[in-house]
Design a protein around this motif. Structure first.
Motif, PDB file in Angstrom:
ATOM      1  N   ILE A  99       0.835  -1.212   0.000  1.00 55.17           N
ATOM      2  CA  ILE A  99       0.000   0.000   0.000  1.00 55.17           C
ATOM      3  C   ILE A  99       0.864   1.255   0.000  1.00 55.17           C
ATOM      4  CG2 ILE A  99      -1.502   1.406   1.457  1.00 55.17           C
ATOM      5  CD1 ILE A  99      -3.399  -0.582   1.529  1.00 55.17           C
ATOM      6  N   HIS A 100       0.448   2.238  -0.799  1.00 54.89           N
ATOM      7  CA  HIS A 100       1.105   3.545  -0.831  1.00 54.89           C
ATOM      8  C   HIS A 100       0.026   4.588  -0.563  1.00 54.89           C
ATOM      9  CE1 HIS A 100       4.366   1.473  -3.130  1.00 54.89           C
ATOM     10  NE2 HIS A 100       3.334   0.785  -3.587  1.00 54.89           N
ATOM     11  N   TRP A 101       0.317   5.556   0.279  1.00 55.80           N
ATOM     12  CA  TRP A 101      -0.671   6.589   0.591  1.00 55.80           C
ATOM     13  C   TRP A 101      -0.292   7.863  -0.140  1.00 55.80           C
ATOM     14  CZ3 TRP A 101      -4.876   5.123   3.408  1.00 55.80           C
ATOM     15  CH2 TRP A 101      -4.774   3.919   4.100  1.00 55.80           C
ATOM     16  N   ALA A 102      -1.246   8.421  -0.859  1.00 55.02           N
ATOM     17  CA  ALA A 102      -0.980   9.644  -1.620  1.00 55.02           C
ATOM     18  C   ALA A 102      -1.917  10.747  -1.166  1.00 55.02           C
ATOM     19  CB  ALA A 102      -1.157   9.386  -3.113  1.00 55.02           C
ATOM     20  N   ARG A 103      -1.308  11.835  -0.724  1.00 56.48           N
ATOM     21  CA  ARG A 103      -2.092  12.948  -0.230  1.00 56.48           C
ATOM     22  C   ARG A 103      -2.793  13.693  -1.371  1.00 56.48           C
ATOM     23  NH1 ARG A 103      -0.887  17.178   4.323  1.00 56.48           N
ATOM     24  NH2 ARG A 103      -0.218  15.280   5.324  1.00 56.48           N
ATOM     25  N   ASP A 104      -2.117  13.814  -2.502  1.00 59.15           N
ATOM     26  CA  ASP A 104      -2.718  14.569  -3.609  1.00 59.15           C
ATOM     27  C   ASP A 104      -2.306  13.947  -4.944  1.00 59.15           C
ATOM     28  OD1 ASP A 104      -0.093  15.326  -3.949  1.00 59.15           O
ATOM     29  OD2 ASP A 104      -0.363  17.284  -3.001  1.00 59.15           O
ATOM     30  N   VAL A 256      -4.955   2.472  -8.499  1.00 63.04           N
ATOM     31  CA  VAL A 256      -5.100   3.784  -7.860  1.00 63.04           C
ATOM     32  C   VAL A 256      -6.567   3.923  -7.460  1.00 63.04           C
ATOM     33  CG1 VAL A 256      -4.830   6.283  -8.103  1.00 63.04           C
ATOM     34  CG2 VAL A 256      -3.289   4.734  -9.339  1.00 63.04           C
ATOM     35  N   MET A 257      -6.799   4.173  -6.188  1.00 67.18           N
ATOM     36  CA  MET A 257      -8.180   4.182  -5.698  1.00 67.18           C
ATOM     37  C   MET A 257      -8.387   5.278  -4.665  1.00 67.18           C
ATOM     38  SD  MET A 257     -10.067   1.085  -3.675  1.00 67.18           S
ATOM     39  CE  MET A 257      -9.515   1.583  -2.056  1.00 67.18           C
ATOM     40  N   GLY A 258      -9.495   5.982  -4.760  1.00 64.90           N
ATOM     41  CA  GLY A 258      -9.852   6.964  -3.733  1.00 64.90           C
ATOM     42  C   GLY A 258     -10.136   6.266  -2.417  1.00 64.90           C
ATOM     43  N   LEU A 306      -1.160  -0.852  -4.375  1.00 59.12           N
ATOM     44  CA  LEU A 306      -2.372  -0.027  -4.292  1.00 59.12           C
ATOM     45  C   LEU A 306      -1.976   1.367  -3.817  1.00 59.12           C
ATOM     46  CD1 LEU A 306      -5.464   0.391  -4.274  1.00 59.12           C
ATOM     47  CD2 LEU A 306      -5.463  -0.450  -1.914  1.00 59.12           C
ATOM     48  N   VAL A 307      -2.362   2.361  -4.610  1.00 57.67           N
ATOM     49  CA  VAL A 307      -2.146   3.756  -4.208  1.00 57.67           C
ATOM     50  C   VAL A 307      -3.468   4.287  -3.679  1.00 57.67           C
ATOM     51  CG1 VAL A 307      -1.423   6.050  -4.950  1.00 57.67           C
ATOM     52  CG2 VAL A 307      -0.406   4.016  -6.009  1.00 57.67           C
ATOM     53  N   MET A 308      -3.495   4.581  -2.394  1.00 55.23           N
ATOM     54  CA  MET A 308      -4.693   5.117  -1.746  1.00 55.23           C
ATOM     55  C   MET A 308      -4.661   6.636  -1.845  1.00 55.23           C
ATOM     56  SD  MET A 308      -6.876   3.123  -0.219  1.00 55.23           S
ATOM     57  CE  MET A 308      -7.160   1.818   0.957  1.00 55.23           C
ATOM     58  N   LEU A 309      -5.658   7.170  -2.546  1.00 52.50           N
ATOM     59  CA  LEU A 309      -5.634   8.581  -2.918  1.00 52.50           C
ATOM     60  C   LEU A 309      -6.570   9.410  -2.041  1.00 52.50           C
ATOM     61  CD1 LEU A 309      -4.756  10.665  -5.172  1.00 52.50           C
ATOM     62  CD2 LEU A 309      -6.877  10.004  -6.338  1.00 52.50           C
ATOM     63  N   ASP A 310      -6.041  10.469  -1.487  1.00 51.39           N
ATOM     64  CA  ASP A 310      -6.908  11.422  -0.775  1.00 51.39           C
ATOM     65  C   ASP A 310      -7.361  12.511  -1.756  1.00 51.39           C
ATOM     66  OD1 ASP A 310      -7.871  13.699   0.673  1.00 51.39           O
ATOM     67  OD2 ASP A 310      -7.098  12.807   2.500  1.00 51.39           O
TER      68      ASP A 310
END
Lengths: 501, 265
Positions: A99-104, A256-258, A306-310
């Motif tokens: 998992i990768h967390w992406a702020r923007d 890539v998922m919100g 998985l990139v978790m997108l904010d």
């Protein structure tokens, strides 16, 4: 972010990427309304899909209960989002996913690009995905020397035509099949020059073109419709099977998922798998539903990311009156029934998300003050067709009105001359906050009658009211208001008791 | 029954004949109508334009005008204004942090009915010819306004009442459920889209061959009528209350001027 971490969470950041419109909606709509071919295509397509949706929705006696269940589940998810995200991360990671967390948008793009480069390739195949449209991934990858090939037929048409999607489900809805044929002839390598506009032949040409890409690509990029917290499972719902190819053939899969796409568990899919296909394509069931959980040795992608997108979702969640917009499952029923979307098309909305949901989601993600996004909540007559069609009962008209309030409030205190609308609203506040004031104003009605002249019509008004008279007359006002008639002339026919004066 | 009439600002100032027709219908049924004189407007134009601070005194005025316990129910010849009273007023009061006003607004909203709701659900009118003596020998089509249809779920109440009028011919309107494009200040802020919607609505109306289009909201009818007038159409618009008020001896003319019989002037 260069801010030093101070031990306290920072304020939610607003989203960026393909969410900022650079032209006010009325100006963009004016231009698009002049495109008669697009309007004819769109009218035909939206009316066809409306009828299909009504038919399959009408088959379910518990449709309203399903909508309630969908709304309740999503509300519960939003209320428990932090805990569900942690639960999902734990399960996804335990099954070999990363998992990768992406702020923007920028963070997400960089993460995806770096992951692709790690695989020593400069080509990726893509499953249709709104999240990657939102962050402008294809454009970013192109800057990095990586070619992204859209494999959804309609996305392929848009990509080959150097165009932009105008609908979240049917991105090429603004094109008819003759226009599609012309794009294929001009842009598709090795295409049969005798290609006609028969849909079957167009699909075959696209299939032949895409098959080569599926078999050679080492990396696929997808979005996701749902993520199940209790198992760490991701799901993609599609029609063409291209998604299944992308999700199974390449060695590396990057999704890539919100962050709002979570559901508590697989039993929730029962509700959403009834709601989504019926609301989106007007089908009882979609042809392909793919679910995957981490890595399975010797089967499918061995590198699962998985990139978790904010990208503004936390900011939207913080808005008490707007947060239910995050319940959206991207079915597109609202735009298919919207009379404004039907006439302007999706490009007028400027953002990745057009139509009624776009008019609320875009400014919620970016903040109402971003560029011309404040014009989006006004792109509605508030007819309410979207709310009736929404499978998770997002009260879009109410949120549109809320965001108009946010827009007006955000401009208060600016050291500017009041707009015509400001003045009109101030004047009307005086007139409408007392029966006495309105009565006084109504004494002037005969003046309006005089202004209307002999044909008893007002045909031209100045300023913003000219918008009305560009296509509509106003009748001459009456000589006497109802209020005045009641006071002076009303004689009750039935009752004889004392009347309130 | 003692019924408080909420005329609505647009009917009060621009279409007094619609309010007079409403009074006539209710009095014909033997009810007493009162007109709370403090009333002005539901505030929907302010709310829907985003001017919440300006809307608050308008909403507070409406609540003050209608919260007296001296009547049984309130009625308005408008689906849109009633939807605002019932749904928007409490939301606005909450947003502005006025919990007391919210509770008062909910109480007023619970007693407020749209005209066809009152006639059908409360007063039991199902046959206008028999129960109201309604007679109107014209070919009519009918546009169901959005807020009545979707916020109040009026269904076919207005249409069924129209169909039960003596001498009337009601023609089905194609794509009836499509918005006419009015939307309050939407018609000015997004005049091009609004006009495109109106154009389709007007075409559908003219395709029915009806001499007029009826409906339950004066604002939508002003919008549609204004468009028809601009294109020099022979078709015009008329509120369904005026058609219900029309009788053989006191007919309403199709230009909208009410022939006022005894009891009026």
């Amino acid at each position: 972010m260069s801010n030093v971490f101070m031990g306290m969470p920072s304020l939610p950041v607003f989203g960026d990427g393909n969410l900022h419109i650079d032209e006010p909606f009325p100006a963009a709509a004016h231009r698009e309304l002049g495109n008669t071919q697009m309007r004819a295509n769109l009218r035909h397509a939206t009316h066809t899909i409306r009828d299909k949706r009504l038919k399959v929705v009408g088959e379910l006696p518990d449709w309203e209960e399903l909508r309630d269940a969908g709304a309740a589940t999503k509300n519960q998810v939003m209320a428990n989002l932090p805990a569900l995200l942690e639960e999902f991360e734990k399960n996804f990671t335990a099954r070999g996913g990363i998992i990768h967390w992406a702020r923007d948008a920028d963070e997400a793009n960089r993460i995806v690009s770096d992951l692709i480069k790690e695989q020593d390739t400069d080509e990726v195949v893509k499953v249709k995905s709104m999240a990657t449209q939102e962050i402008g991934l294809n454009e970013y990858l192109e800057e990095q020397g990586i070619s992204a090939f859209e494999t959804d037929l309609a996305e392929l048409i848009v990509q080959l035509g150097h165009d932009k999607p105008s609908h979240i489900l049917v991105p090429a809805i603004h094109k008819n099949r003759t226009e599609v044929r012309d794009i294929f002839l001009a842009e598709m390598p090795n295409v049969d020059p005798n290609l006609t506009d028969e849909p079957r032949l167009l699909a075959m040409a696209a299939r032949e073109h895409l098959r080569r890409k599926f078999l050679s690509a080492k990396v696929a990029v997808s979005g996701a419709n749902f993520a199940l917290a209790d198992s760490g499972t991701l799901a993609v719902v599609e029609s063409e099977g291209n998604g299944r190819m992308c999700l199974t053939l390449p060695e590396t899969l990057i999704t890539v998922m919100g962050i709002e796409k979570l559901l508590p568990g697989k039993e929730d899919l029962e509700v959403f798998m009834q709601l989504l296909p019926r609301s989106s394509t007007g089908e009882r069931m979609n042809p392909y539903t793919s679910l995957w959980t981490g890595v399975t040795e010797g089967d499918g992608p061995q590198n699962v990311h998985l990139v978790m997108l904010d990208n503004g979702r936390t900011a939207a969640l913080a808005d008490k009156y707007g947060r239910t917009a995050l319940n959206c499952i991207r079915c597109s029923a609202c735009m298919n029934v919207c009379p404004v979307y039907e006439r302007t098309g999706g490009h007028a909305y400027g953002s990745t998300y057009p139509g009624p949901i776009g008019a609320i989601l875009t400014p919620l993600l970016t903040g109402i003050k971003s560029e011309e996004n404040s014009s989006l909540p006004y792109a509605s007559s508030l007819c309410g067709a979207c709310y009736d069609a929404c499978p998770v009962k997002i009260n879009i008209p109410e949120i549109l009105v809320h965001l108009r309030g946010e827009d007006v409030d955000s401009k208060r205190g600016e050291n500017k001359l009041p707009s015509q609308m400001d003045l009109m609203m101030k004047g009307a506040q005086w007139a409408f906050s007392s029966g006495k004031n309105l009565g006084l104003l109504e004494k002037g009605l005969p003046l309006g009658k005089l202004a209307a002249g002999r044909d008893k019509k007002i045909k031209r008004l100045p300023g913003i009211a000219a918008g009305w008279t560009q296509s509509r007359d106003i009748p001459a006002p009456p000589a006497q208001s109802f209020r005045d008639w009641w006071k002076k002339d009303h004689r009750p026919a039935a009752a004889t008791t004392e009347q309130e004066k | 029954m003692k019924i408080a009439l909420f005329a609505t600002c647009i009917v009060d100032a621009m279409y007094p004949q619609t309010a007079r027709a409403t009074v006539k219908i209710l009095e014909r049924l033997g009810h007493e109508v009162i007109f709370p004189s403090g009333q002005a407007c539901c505030g929907q134009m302010h709310i829907n334009s985003g001017y919440m601070d300006e809307a608050l005194p308008v909403v507070a005025n409406h609540v003050a005008a209608f919260e007296a316990k001296t009547y049984d129910v309130a009625v308005a010849p408008s689906g849109s204004c009633v939807a605002s009273v019932k749904h928007q007023h409490p939301v606005l009061a909450e947003r502005c942090g006025d919990a007391a006003l919210k509770a008062r607004a909910e109480a007023v909203g619970a007693k407020t009915y749209e005209l066809s709701q009152l006639l059908v659900d409360v007063l039991g009118v199902t046959n206008a010819a028999e129960q109201l003596g309604s007679h109107f020998a014209h070919k009519v089509t009918y546009h169901p306004s959005c807020h009545g249809m979707r916020s109040l779920h009026l269904g076919d109440r207005q249409l069924d009442l129209l169909k039960s009028v003596g001498g009337i011919e009601v023609a089905d309107l194609p794509e009836a459920d499509q918005c006419c494009g009015f939307g309050g200040t939407f018609s000015m802020k997004n005049a091009d889209v609004s006009s495109a919607m109106l154009e389709d609505k007007a075409k559908n109306i003219e395709s029915t061959g009806a001499s007029l289009c009826s409906g339950g909201d004066a604002s939508c009818l002003m919008h549609i009528g204004g468009g028809l007038s601009r294109t020099k159409s022979n078709t015009t618009t008329l509120h369904f209350a005026e058609i219900l008020a029309s009788t053989i001896t006191e007919p309403v003319s199709v230009t909208g001027e009410v022939f006022v019989g005894k009891g009026g002037k």
